[in-house]
Scaffold this motif. Structure first.
Motif, short mmCIF file in Angstrom:
data_model
loop_
_atom_site.label_atom_id
_atom_site.label_comp_id
_atom_site.label_asym_id
_atom_site.label_seq_id
_atom_site.Cartn_x
_atom_site.Cartn_y
_atom_site.Cartn_z
N GLN A 67 19.43 8.83 -18.88
CA GLN A 67 18.98 7.68 -18.08
C GLN A 67 18.98 8.00 -16.59
N LEU A 68 19.96 8.76 -16.14
CA LEU A 68 19.99 9.19 -14.74
C LEU A 68 18.78 10.04 -14.40
N LEU A 69 18.43 10.99 -15.27
CA LEU A 69 17.25 11.84 -15.04
C LEU A 69 15.96 11.02 -15.07
N ILE A 70 15.88 10.03 -15.96
CA ILE A 70 14.70 9.16 -16.01
C ILE A 70 14.57 8.36 -14.72
N ASN A 71 15.68 7.85 -14.20
CA ASN A 71 15.65 7.09 -12.95
C ASN A 71 15.27 7.97 -11.76
N ILE A 72 15.78 9.20 -11.70
CA ILE A 72 15.42 10.12 -10.62
C ILE A 72 13.94 10.45 -10.69
N PHE A 73 13.42 10.72 -11.90
CA PHE A 73 12.00 11.02 -12.06
C PHE A 73 11.14 9.83 -11.66
N ALA A 74 11.54 8.63 -12.06
CA ALA A 74 10.77 7.43 -11.71
C ALA A 74 10.79 7.20 -10.20
N PHE A 75 11.89 7.49 -9.54
CA PHE A 75 11.97 7.30 -8.09
C PHE A 75 11.00 8.23 -7.37
N PHE A 76 10.93 9.47 -7.79
CA PHE A 76 10.09 10.43 -7.09
C PHE A 76 8.62 10.35 -7.48
N THR A 77 8.28 9.76 -8.62
CA THR A 77 6.89 9.71 -9.04
C THR A 77 6.23 8.36 -8.84
N ASN A 78 6.99 7.29 -8.67
CA ASN A 78 6.39 5.97 -8.50
C ASN A 78 6.08 5.68 -7.03
N ARG A 79 5.40 4.59 -6.83
CA ARG A 79 5.01 4.16 -5.49
C ARG A 79 6.24 3.83 -4.66
N ARG A 80 6.23 4.24 -3.41
CA ARG A 80 7.38 3.99 -2.54
C ARG A 80 7.11 2.91 -1.50
N ARG A 81 5.92 2.42 -1.41
CA ARG A 81 5.60 1.37 -0.45
C ARG A 81 5.57 0.05 -1.22
N TYR A 82 6.48 -0.83 -0.88
CA TYR A 82 6.61 -2.09 -1.59
C TYR A 82 6.03 -3.22 -0.74
N TYR A 83 5.23 -4.06 -1.35
CA TYR A 83 4.59 -5.17 -0.65
C TYR A 83 5.31 -6.47 -0.99
N TRP A 84 5.52 -7.29 0.01
CA TRP A 84 6.22 -8.55 -0.18
C TRP A 84 5.32 -9.54 -0.90
N ARG A 85 5.81 -10.11 -1.97
CA ARG A 85 5.07 -11.11 -2.72
C ARG A 85 5.98 -12.31 -2.99
N GLY A 86 6.78 -12.69 -2.03
CA GLY A 86 7.73 -13.77 -2.21
C GLY A 86 7.13 -15.12 -1.94
N TRP A 87 7.95 -16.13 -1.86
CA TRP A 87 7.49 -17.50 -1.68
C TRP A 87 6.99 -17.76 -0.27
N CYS A 88 7.34 -16.91 0.70
CA CYS A 88 6.90 -17.13 2.07
C CYS A 88 5.84 -16.12 2.50
N VAL A 89 5.03 -15.63 1.56
CA VAL A 89 4.03 -14.63 1.89
C VAL A 89 2.88 -15.24 2.71
N TYR A 90 2.62 -16.54 2.52
CA TYR A 90 1.55 -17.21 3.26
C TYR A 90 2.11 -17.87 4.50
N SER A 91 1.33 -17.91 5.54
CA SER A 91 1.78 -18.60 6.74
C SER A 91 1.54 -20.09 6.59
N ASP A 92 2.07 -20.87 7.54
CA ASP A 92 1.92 -22.33 7.46
C ASP A 92 0.48 -22.78 7.61
N THR A 93 -0.32 -22.07 8.37
CA THR A 93 -1.70 -22.50 8.60
C THR A 93 -2.56 -22.30 7.36
N GLU A 94 -2.24 -21.31 6.53
CA GLU A 94 -3.05 -21.07 5.33
C GLU A 94 -2.75 -22.08 4.23
N THR A 95 -1.54 -22.59 4.18
CA THR A 95 -1.17 -23.49 3.10
C THR A 95 -1.53 -24.94 3.38
N LYS A 96 -1.81 -25.29 4.64
CA LYS A 96 -2.11 -26.69 4.94
C LYS A 96 -3.52 -27.03 4.78
#
Length: 105
Positions: free
Chosen positions: A76-105
Motif C-alpha cells: 500500500q505504501l508503494l501504491i501511494n508513492i506511485f500514485a503521488f508521482f504519477t497523478n495530477r499535482r495541481r488541485y483546483y478548488w471546487r468548494g462551496w465558495c467557488v463562485y463570487s457574490d456577483t455571479e450567484t445573485k
C-alpha cells in the motif's frame, strides 16, 4: 459523556484477516510461496545463488505484505508513492465558495 464518542485507533483491524491481512494480501503471499515450493520441487542440486533466486518469490511477497507504521503494508505504501508521482499535482478548488457574490445573485 456529552455525546462524545471515542473511536479506537484499531477499529479497521477487525475487518482484516488475523487483524493484518486482506484477501489480496494473502493471495499474493500464497502465490509467492507456492511458486517457491514449486521451484524447490522442480530444481534439484541447486547452487547457493540458485537457491537464493528460488526463495526470492516468497521473500519478496512476504516483504510486500509486511505491516508498516501509518500504512496497511509496504504494498500500500508503494501504491501511494506511485500514485503521488504519477497523478495530477495541481488541485483546483471546487468548494462551496467557488463562485463570487456577483455571479450567484
Amino acid at each position: 459523556m456529552n455525546n462524545n464518542y471515542i473511536i479506537p485507533a484499531n477499529s479497521k483491524k477487525s475487518q482484516l484477516i488475523l487483524g493484518f491481512f486482506t484477501p489480496l494480501d494473502l493471495t499474493l503471499f500464497a502465490s509467492g510461496c507456492s511458486l517457491t515450493i514449486l521451484l524447490l520441487l522442480i530444481i534439484h542440486n541447486a547452487t547457493f545463488t540458485e537457491l537464493i533466486i528460488i526463495i526470492l518469490p516468497a521473500v519478496v511477497t512476504g516483504f510486500l505484505v509486511m505491516p508498516v507504521l501509518h500504512y496497511h503494508n509496504i504494498l500500500q505504501l508503494l501504491i501511494n508513492i506511485f500514485a503521488f508521482f504519477t497523478n495530477r499535482r495541481r488541485y483546483y478548488w471546487r468548494g462551496w465558495c467557488v463562485y463570487s457574490d456577483t455571479e450567484t445573485k
